[in-house]
Scaffold this active site. Structure first.
Site, mmCIF file in Angstrom:
data_model
loop_
_atom_site.group_PDB
_atom_site.id
_atom_site.type_symbol
_atom_site.label_atom_id
_atom_site.label_comp_id
_atom_site.label_asym_id
_atom_site.label_seq_id
_atom_site.Cartn_x
_atom_site.Cartn_y
_atom_site.Cartn_z
ATOM 1 N N ARG A 132 69.304 34.160 22.328
ATOM 2 C CA ARG A 132 69.709 34.994 23.461
ATOM 3 C C ARG A 132 70.960 35.824 23.160
ATOM 4 O O ARG A 132 71.377 36.660 23.958
ATOM 5 C CB ARG A 132 69.995 34.123 24.688
ATOM 6 C CG ARG A 132 68.781 33.417 25.235
ATOM 7 C CD ARG A 132 69.162 32.576 26.443
ATOM 8 N NE ARG A 132 69.652 33.395 27.531
ATOM 9 C CZ ARG A 132 68.892 33.949 28.455
ATOM 10 N NH1 ARG A 132 67.592 33.765 28.424
ATOM 11 N NH2 ARG A 132 69.415 34.672 29.418
ATOM 12 N N HIS B 120 44.119 72.611 18.474
ATOM 13 C CA HIS B 120 44.477 73.265 17.207
ATOM 14 C C HIS B 120 44.254 72.339 16.013
ATOM 15 O O HIS B 120 44.865 72.524 14.981
ATOM 16 C CB HIS B 120 45.934 73.725 17.252
ATOM 17 C CG HIS B 120 46.203 74.710 18.350
ATOM 18 N ND1 HIS B 120 45.768 76.013 18.290
ATOM 19 C CD2 HIS B 120 46.819 74.566 19.551
ATOM 20 C CE1 HIS B 120 46.127 76.646 19.398
ATOM 21 N NE2 HIS B 120 46.761 75.782 20.184
ATOM 22 N N TRP C 179 76.129 37.702 23.630
ATOM 23 C CA TRP C 179 75.583 39.009 23.230
ATOM 24 C C TRP C 179 76.486 40.005 23.931
ATOM 25 O O TRP C 179 76.407 40.196 25.145
ATOM 26 C CB TRP C 179 74.131 39.118 23.702
ATOM 27 C CG TRP C 179 73.509 40.452 23.467
ATOM 28 C CD1 TRP C 179 73.397 41.479 24.359
ATOM 29 C CD2 TRP C 179 72.890 40.911 22.277
ATOM 30 N NE1 TRP C 179 72.749 42.538 23.787
ATOM 31 C CE2 TRP C 179 72.426 42.230 22.515
ATOM 32 C CE3 TRP C 179 72.684 40.335 21.012
ATOM 33 C CZ2 TRP C 179 71.768 42.974 21.538
ATOM 34 C CZ3 TRP C 179 72.029 41.086 20.057
ATOM 35 C CH2 TRP C 179 71.578 42.382 20.312
ATOM 36 N N GLU D 204 51.532 50.253 14.782
ATOM 37 C CA GLU D 204 52.411 49.313 14.085
ATOM 38 C C GLU D 204 52.031 47.855 14.269
ATOM 39 O O GLU D 204 52.286 47.039 13.387
ATOM 40 C CB GLU D 204 53.881 49.535 14.458
ATOM 41 C CG GLU D 204 54.241 49.212 15.884
ATOM 42 C CD GLU D 204 55.746 49.326 16.122
ATOM 43 O OE1 GLU D 204 56.122 49.659 17.241
ATOM 44 O OE2 GLU D 204 56.530 49.073 15.198
ATOM 45 N N CYS E 270 73.147 36.549 27.336
ATOM 46 C CA CYS E 270 73.893 35.498 26.650
ATOM 47 C C CYS E 270 73.212 34.182 26.997
ATOM 48 O O CYS E 270 72.347 34.140 27.860
ATOM 49 C CB CYS E 270 75.322 35.431 27.162
ATOM 50 S SG CYS E 270 76.237 36.958 26.956
ATOM 51 N N ASN F 231 76.697 34.680 32.005
ATOM 52 C CA ASN F 231 75.654 35.560 31.475
ATOM 53 C C ASN F 231 75.371 36.586 32.563
ATOM 54 O O ASN F 231 75.090 36.213 33.700
ATOM 55 C CB ASN F 231 74.396 34.732 31.173
ATOM 56 C CG ASN F 231 73.191 35.603 30.894
ATOM 57 O OD1 ASN F 231 73.324 36.702 30.370
ATOM 58 N ND2 ASN F 231 72.012 35.111 31.232
ATOM 59 N N GLY F 232 75.472 37.864 32.219
ATOM 60 C CA GLY F 232 75.229 38.911 33.207
ATOM 61 C C GLY F 232 76.276 40.003 33.080
ATOM 62 O O GLY F 232 76.985 40.077 32.071
ATOM 63 N N LYS G 168 53.016 52.381 18.847
ATOM 64 C CA LYS G 168 52.877 50.945 19.156
ATOM 65 C C LYS G 168 51.551 50.412 18.635
ATOM 66 O O LYS G 168 51.495 49.358 18.014
ATOM 67 C CB LYS G 168 52.957 50.689 20.667
ATOM 68 C CG LYS G 168 54.308 50.818 21.313
ATOM 69 C CD LYS G 168 55.243 49.653 21.088
ATOM 70 C CE LYS G 168 56.126 49.880 19.894
ATOM 71 N NZ LYS G 168 57.317 50.673 20.056
ATOM 72 N N LYS H 92 62.658 44.702 11.726
ATOM 73 C CA LYS H 92 63.268 45.059 13.008
ATOM 74 C C LYS H 92 64.345 46.122 12.814
ATOM 75 O O LYS H 92 64.476 47.026 13.614
ATOM 76 C CB LYS H 92 63.862 43.800 13.657
ATOM 77 C CG LYS H 92 64.429 44.025 15.043
ATOM 78 C CD LYS H 92 63.317 44.239 16.058
ATOM 79 C CE LYS H 92 63.814 44.727 17.396
ATOM 80 N NZ LYS H 92 62.786 45.433 18.160
ATOM 81 N N GLU I 27 54.781 57.486 21.626
ATOM 82 C CA GLU I 27 55.201 56.091 21.624
ATOM 83 C C GLU I 27 53.987 55.157 21.717
ATOM 84 O O GLU I 27 53.922 54.131 21.039
ATOM 85 C CB GLU I 27 56.193 55.849 22.767
ATOM 86 C CG GLU I 27 56.704 54.428 22.910
ATOM 87 C CD GLU I 27 57.364 53.851 21.668
ATOM 88 O OE1 GLU I 27 57.628 54.589 20.691
ATOM 89 O OE2 GLU I 27 57.597 52.628 21.654
HETATM 90 C C1 F6R Z 1 58.982 50.734 16.650
HETATM 91 C C2 F6R Z 1 60.316 50.411 16.203
HETATM 92 C C3 F6R Z 1 60.954 51.301 15.201
HETATM 93 C C4 F6R Z 1 62.407 51.537 15.574
HETATM 94 C C5 F6R Z 1 63.119 52.345 14.481
HETATM 95 C C6 F6R Z 1 64.540 52.679 14.867
HETATM 96 O O1 F6R Z 1 58.513 49.799 17.579
HETATM 97 O O2 F6R Z 1 60.879 49.438 16.620
HETATM 98 O O3 F6R Z 1 60.275 52.492 15.079
HETATM 99 O O4 F6R Z 1 62.448 52.214 16.793
HETATM 100 O O5 F6R Z 1 63.123 51.613 13.292
HETATM 101 O O6 F6R Z 1 65.298 51.536 15.092
HETATM 102 P P1 F6R Z 1 66.683 51.603 15.837
HETATM 103 O O7 F6R Z 1 66.434 52.024 17.238
HETATM 104 O O8 F6R Z 1 67.245 50.227 15.722
HETATM 105 O O9 F6R Z 1 67.511 52.610 15.105
#
Ligand code: F6R
Length: 607
Positions: free
Chosen positions: A28, A502, A75, A486, A2, A101-102, A483, A602, A479
């Site tokens: 935040r 394979h 938050w 993307e 927060c 905040n915390g 990363k 996002k 993962e």
């Molecule tokens: C990758 C990334 C996406 C999300 C995916 C699911 O860095 O951010 O692959 O992980 O869109 O998003 P959430 O977790 O919000 O359902």
């Protein structure tokens, strides 16, 4: 996470200053907002759920009287984003207002204790216990600073708080443990805030308040004391040369890097998730006939890792499923005996919600892990746990992934305990490792970042990468590949190392970069075999390994070391960090903005 802010002005109204500062802190947290001021012995409070602009339109946040006040942008962690849960919170007498905040870990015990003494608490937050504790100490004729000091001695957890009271209307008293707090010093005013960006247009002279310190802002200036023994701490303001844009990013060039660096803190926060709900979830999982772990993208990788955790610790077989495939792949087999654990940082991903709704319609039990209280996922699940990572602004998930893993490991441990599958010694051992992880992650970031940057430089023009791991490190490999793809737009192929022969091995020619994830677990020997296969074809081996692993070091062209001794089911939390850094540095090397990768959002709210 927060945002908190407070100010005491020599002249003028505090409310518009607080309002403007909260706008700068909105990144935040932004589900509720509130302000409190004091004039002529009266406390004024305005607060509501919603973004700052919406709340301002309804309530006029500038229209509070007085030259001293505090404000908060929330938050949600404990309690949904509702007006009653918004900060500031006040005591029974309406004389004290507190922002926080915390996370207060022992709030349930304190709440009960206060209620037994006749206090009436209205919200579902952990914060509300604080003004009531202060009220008790003020009633015992302590001054405000002493009352806050005594109150915070009762708190367990993380906090950065600011309190005002009509009893001493010219003071703001703050305290810090783990959550950030800075003072802003100007000719005509003193400020306190969660971070420097909130202060920058007001002053560039700042003082950092450290853990275990109590701060009093008054017309006489600021005074810092140690909470432990009330000894006075002398600090001088420093002049900050951050631009407002740099300041919002905490001095980091990008949000993604800031969020990678936040992981020691966000991992500590996961050790404070609401135990009660974690336990309830473990009970559902323990009794389930079949368990589906459902998610998309990075959250799916967390589910994949979790399937190893549940199997290894709790002897519980689970089906990790990509949410967009769920209906076709598993739909008809889901029913009243199915338990779904849906994982979604945002709680709004359409594919995940779609699969959850489908399962619900077939009478399955839905459990959820998310970062956003009051997201759609929390509303359609039977039990949910909030992972407490705070807002993630970089599009690529980083800190939210490691937090998901930490919560899922805790969940697997609880299920294991309920099923009688682990000894108390093993439980204690893993619990200790979980608490060591934040420091281990910190060590990786501090000691390996430059090395990873050099690796990114060296392989900047590689046309593609292969990421390989065995066992739970398969999830880490996936993962790492995601990363890199993307944010640096480098084709990355991730596979379980055993599967590499394979098909993917066909790609390997001299100089082709192959990233191996090599924790010293039961897969170590076989991974060495896979490394040899790649080396024999001229692949350039980039190994992520534990410190002092000479066998791997000898085989690697480049290597990154992580602290040794973190238990195998927890290894993805540690090993993914260099991969996040690799993707970040690759993107920067190639001139891309890692915070805003092309074509990605996002929160993916389309099918
Ligand atoms: C990758 C990334 C996406 C999300 C995916 C699911 O860095 O951010 O692959 O992980 O869109 O998003 P959430 O977790 O919000 O359902």
């Amino acid at each position: 996470m927060c945002g908190i802010f407070g100010c005491t002005l020599k002249k003028g109204n505090a409310a518009p200053v607080i309002h403007a500062a909260l706008k700068r802190l909105e990144y935040r947290g932004y589900d509720s907002v509130g302000e409190a001021t004091i004039l002529d012995g009266k406390l004024y409070v305005k607060k509501d759920r919603g973004k700052i602009d919406a709340v301002h339109e309804l309530h006029d946040l500038d229209d509070l009287p007085g030259s001293i006040g505090i404000g908060h942008t929330r938050w949600a962690t404990h309690g949904a984003p509702l007006q009653v849960n918004a900060h500031p919170h006040v005591d029974c007498g309406g004389r004290i207002a507190v922002i926080h905040n915390g996370i207060i870990e022992n709030f349930a015990d304190l709440r009960l204790e206060l209620q037994n003494r006749g206090h009436v608490l209205k919200s579902k937050t952990d914060t509300e216990v604080i003004p009531h504790l202060i009220e008790d100490y003020l009633n015992k004729s302590h001054g405000l600073a002493d009352a806050v000091l005594e109150a915070v001695k009762r708190l367990e957890g993380s906090y950065s708080i600011a309190a005002i009271s009509t009893k001493e209307p010219d003071k703001i008293v703050c305290a810090r443990n783990e959550s950030p707090l800075v003072i802003g010093v100007a000719e005509e005013a003193l400020y306190c805030a969660s971070d420097v960006p909130a202060l920058l247009p007001l002053t560039n002279k700042t003082v950092t308040v450290d853990n275990g310190e109590l701060l009093t802002l008054s017309p006489q200036g600021f005074e810092i004391k140690k909470i432990r023994d009330s000894s006075v701490v002398t600090k001088k303001p420093k002049v900050s040369d951050w631009s407002p844009e740099m300041a919002v990013k905490g001095g980091y060039p990008h949000f993604m890097l800031k969020e990678i660096h936040e992981q020691p803190t966000t991992l500590r926060n996961t050790l404070r998730v609401q135990e009660h709900y974690l336990d309830l979830m473990a009970t559902f999982l323990e009794r389930a006939q079949e368990v589906y772990l459902m998610a998309c993208g990075t959250s799916y990788h967390a589910c994949l890792a979790a399937s190893y955790m549940f199997s290894k610790l709790a002897f519980l077989g689970t089906h990790p499923v990509i949410a967009s495939e769920c209906v076709e792949q598993q739909g008809k087999s889901m029913g009243i005996d199915s338990t779904i654990l849906a994982v979604s940082q945002s709680g709004e991903t359409t594919d995940t919600l779609g699969a959850v709704m489908y399962a619900r319609d077939r009478a399955a039990t839905v459990l959820a892990l998310t970062n956003v209280v009051d997201s759609t996922l929390t509303r359609i699940s039977r039990v949910y746990v909030v992972q407490q990572s705070g807002p993630e602004i970089g599009v690529a998930a980083t800190k939210t992934f490691t937090s998901q893993l930490s919560v899922l490991a805790q969940l697997a441990l609880r299920v294991a305990k309920k099923r009688g599958k682990v000894s108390q010694d093993e439980m204690d051992y893993l619990a200790d490792k979980l608490t060591e992880l934040p420091d281990a992650v910190e060590a990786v970031i501090q000691t390996q970042d430059e090395k990873v940057r050099q690796i990114a430089k060296k392989y900047r023009d590689a046309k593609a990468f292969l990421f390989l791991g065995r066992g739970i490190s398969t999830a880490t490999a996936y993962e790492g590949g995601l990363k890199l793809m993307e944010i640096a737009y480098v084709p990355a192929i991730a596979f379980p190392a055993g599967e590499s022969k394979h098909g993917p091995i066909g790609l390997v020619e001299p100089g082709f970069p192959v990233v191996f994830i090599c924790p010293k677990d039961e897969t170590h020997k076989t991974v060495i075999g896979n490394i040899m296969e790649m080396k024999a074809r001229g692949g350039s081996i980039i190994a992520l390994m534990e410190e002092g692993d000479e066998e791997i070091k000898k085989l690697a062209d480049d290597y990154v070391e992580v602290p040794k001794g973190i238990g195998d089911v927890l290894s993805p939390i540690l090993f993914v960090v260099p991969l996040q850094l690799l993707a970040y540095h690759m993107a920067v090397e190639k001139g891309y903005d890692p915070d805003m990768p092309r074509n990605l959002a996002k929160s993916v709210t389309v099918k």
